[in-house]
Design a protein around this motif. Structure first.
Motif, PDB file in Angstrom:
ATOM      1  N   VAL B  26     -30.676-121.378  58.496  1.00 21.73           N
ATOM      2  CA  VAL B  26     -29.844-121.896  59.583  1.00 21.73           C
ATOM      3  C   VAL B  26     -30.377-121.380  60.914  1.00 21.73           C
ATOM      4  O   VAL B  26     -29.913-121.788  61.979  1.00 21.73           O
ATOM      5  N   TRP B  28     -30.362-118.142  61.893  1.00 19.15           N
ATOM      6  CA  TRP B  28     -29.546-117.068  62.457  1.00 19.15           C
ATOM      7  C   TRP B  28     -30.087-115.688  62.126  1.00 19.15           C
ATOM      8  O   TRP B  28     -29.418-114.683  62.363  1.00 19.15           O
ATOM      9  N   ARG B  30     -32.160-113.866  63.477  1.00 18.98           N
ATOM     10  CA  ARG B  30     -32.443-112.930  64.563  1.00 18.98           C
ATOM     11  C   ARG B  30     -31.202-112.137  64.957  1.00 18.98           C
ATOM     12  O   ARG B  30     -31.284-111.036  65.421  1.00 18.98           O
ATOM     13  N   TRP B  31     -30.013-112.731  64.782  1.00 25.17           N
ATOM     14  CA  TRP B  31     -28.829-111.992  65.217  1.00 25.17           C
ATOM     15  C   TRP B  31     -27.947-111.564  64.053  1.00 25.17           C
ATOM     16  O   TRP B  31     -27.105-110.661  64.239  1.00 25.17           O
ATOM     17  N   ILE B  33     -27.529-109.281  61.057  1.00 26.74           N
ATOM     18  CA  ILE B  33     -28.201-108.084  60.515  1.00 26.74           C
ATOM     19  C   ILE B  33     -28.125-108.111  58.993  1.00 26.74           C
ATOM     20  O   ILE B  33     -29.100-107.901  58.287  1.00 26.74           O
ATOM     21  N   ALA B  34     -26.925-108.398  58.459  1.00 26.29           N
ATOM     22  CA  ALA B  34     -26.744-108.460  56.997  1.00 26.29           C
ATOM     23  C   ALA B  34     -25.505-109.287  56.708  1.00 26.29           C
ATOM     24  O   ALA B  34     -24.596-109.310  57.546  1.00 26.29           O
ATOM     25  N   PHE B  96     -23.532-108.325  62.591  1.00 27.88           N
ATOM     26  CA  PHE B  96     -24.468-109.006  63.490  1.00 27.88           C
ATOM     27  C   PHE B  96     -24.414-108.415  64.895  1.00 27.88           C
ATOM     28  O   PHE B  96     -23.501-107.659  65.236  1.00 27.88           O
ATOM     29  N   PHE B  97     -25.425-108.774  65.723  1.00 32.08           N
ATOM     30  CA  PHE B  97     -25.428-108.416  67.137  1.00 32.08           C
ATOM     31  C   PHE B  97     -24.792-109.577  67.905  1.00 32.08           C
ATOM     32  O   PHE B  97     -25.180-110.724  67.679  1.00 32.08           O
TER      33      PHE B  97
END
Lengths: 223, 119
Positions: B26, B28, B30-31, B33-34, B96-97
């Motif tokens: 999708v 995602w 990069r942002w 985390i897990a 996530f960030f």
């Protein structure tokens, strides 16, 4: 940019307004956040990494480890850290004050804060021989252009080797109030007895909120 | 990645089918985390008799679903078959960030299909 098509629908289902751009500079994930994730993620549990006894079910919308209601936990860094001088100049006989600033614009009005814990890491001060240990932390609102408001919280600190925690809900932040867009505080750490001043190395805020829109009423067990 | 949809035949009874949602697919990764993705699964299959009747250890069948399957087997044009839908779901958590450089842990209920049933 808003994500097109099914990705936008999935984002919306996850309660996110738009796809985050990703960390501008990747920063380490705090160990507590990893612990909370591993404790909560059932698929991790399936990989037998779970720390709760088998058969125990985690209550939905509750953060067991922190003992409060919530389904969103945020670790918020201090926005002012970059601007803070590494070694503050001290006026004679006075320890310095620090201003810390947290960006809470990501918190939605519907989210109800259930815990706001300030975490402060100090660099060890050179203790003077014979100086009595112990400090007093004071927290006050810092208003830009106005200065510092009345002290909201005073707390005795026994030692600086481990992070200092201060609970802000009920002190710097009224219960049941939705989160402000930003939280700016003035901190002071005074030694109990005249001695060397400490230095603030890092400040962060652990904020737990409950978004009722993502919570289902607890299903009653079948009679 | 999804288990291919089924046509007729014995394996077409109502059950959970594998559906893996990959955050990298999708875009995602990069942002988020897990985790890297999660097994969402989906329900598909026939709810005719005897699939509608609960197997050993399966979810309890609603009488209405059984009644409807009976009606369909007697007069197919009178009533359609019951639907194969999620009967038990479980949550996921995502770390996530966000755009303010915060590390966020969000918990979502009812994101994974563990069991399907005829309703």
């Amino acid at each position: 940019p808003t994500a097109p098509g099914p990705a936008a629908a999935l984002l919306q289902a996850l309660g996110l307004r738009d796809a985050p751009r990703g960390a501008p500079k990747p920063r380490p994930v705090p160990p507590l956040m990893w612990r909370l994730f591993r404790r909560r993620d059932p698929q991790e549990a399936r990989a037998k990494l779970r720390w709760t006894p088998p058969g125990a079910t985690l209550r939905p919308c509750h953060v067991e480890e922190l003992g409060v209601a919530g389904n969103i936990v945020r670790h918020i860094p201090d926005r002012g850290a970059q601007a803070r001088t590494p070694k503050p100049t001290m006026t004679a006989g006075q320890c310095p004050e620090w201003t810390i600033d947290f960006d809470l614009s990501a918190v939605e009005p519907a989210e109800l804060p259930s815990r706001a814990r300030l975490e402060l890491r100090f660099e060890a001060a050179e203790a003077k021989a014979g100086a009595a240990p112990g400090w007093e932390l004071s927290v006050a609102p810092a208003v830009e252009g106005v200065g510092t408001g009345p002290v909201l919280l005073r707390q005795a600190v026994a030692a600086l080797e481990t992070p200092v925690h201060a609970e802000l809900l009920g002190a710097a932040w009224a219960w049941n109030a939705s989160a402000p867009r930003s939280l700016c505080l003035a901190l002071a750490l005074r030694p109990q007895a005249p001695g060397a001043c400490a230095h603030l190395a890092e400040a962060s805020l652990l904020l737990v909120t409950l978004d009722p829109r993502l919570c289902h009423p607890l299903a009653r067990p079948r009679r | 990645e999804a288990e291919p949809a089924v046509g007729g035949g014995p394996s077409s009874a109502c059950r959970a089918r594998r559906l893996y949602v990959s955050f990298r697919e999708v875009g995602w990764h990069r942002w988020v985390i897990a985790p890297r993705g999660f097994l969402a699964n989906y329900c598909q299959g026939q709810c005719s008799l005897p699939a509608t009747l609960p197997g050993p250890g399966g979810p309890p069948a609603l009488n209405h679903a059984v009644l409807r399957a009976l009606m369909h087997s007697a007069v197919p044009s009178a009533a359609g078959l019951p639907c194969c839908v999620p009967a038990r779901l479980s949550p996921i958590s995502v770390l996530f960030f966000d755009n303010s450089d915060n590390v966020v842990l969000r918990h979502y209920e009812d994101m994974v299909v563990d069991e399907c049933g005829c309703r």
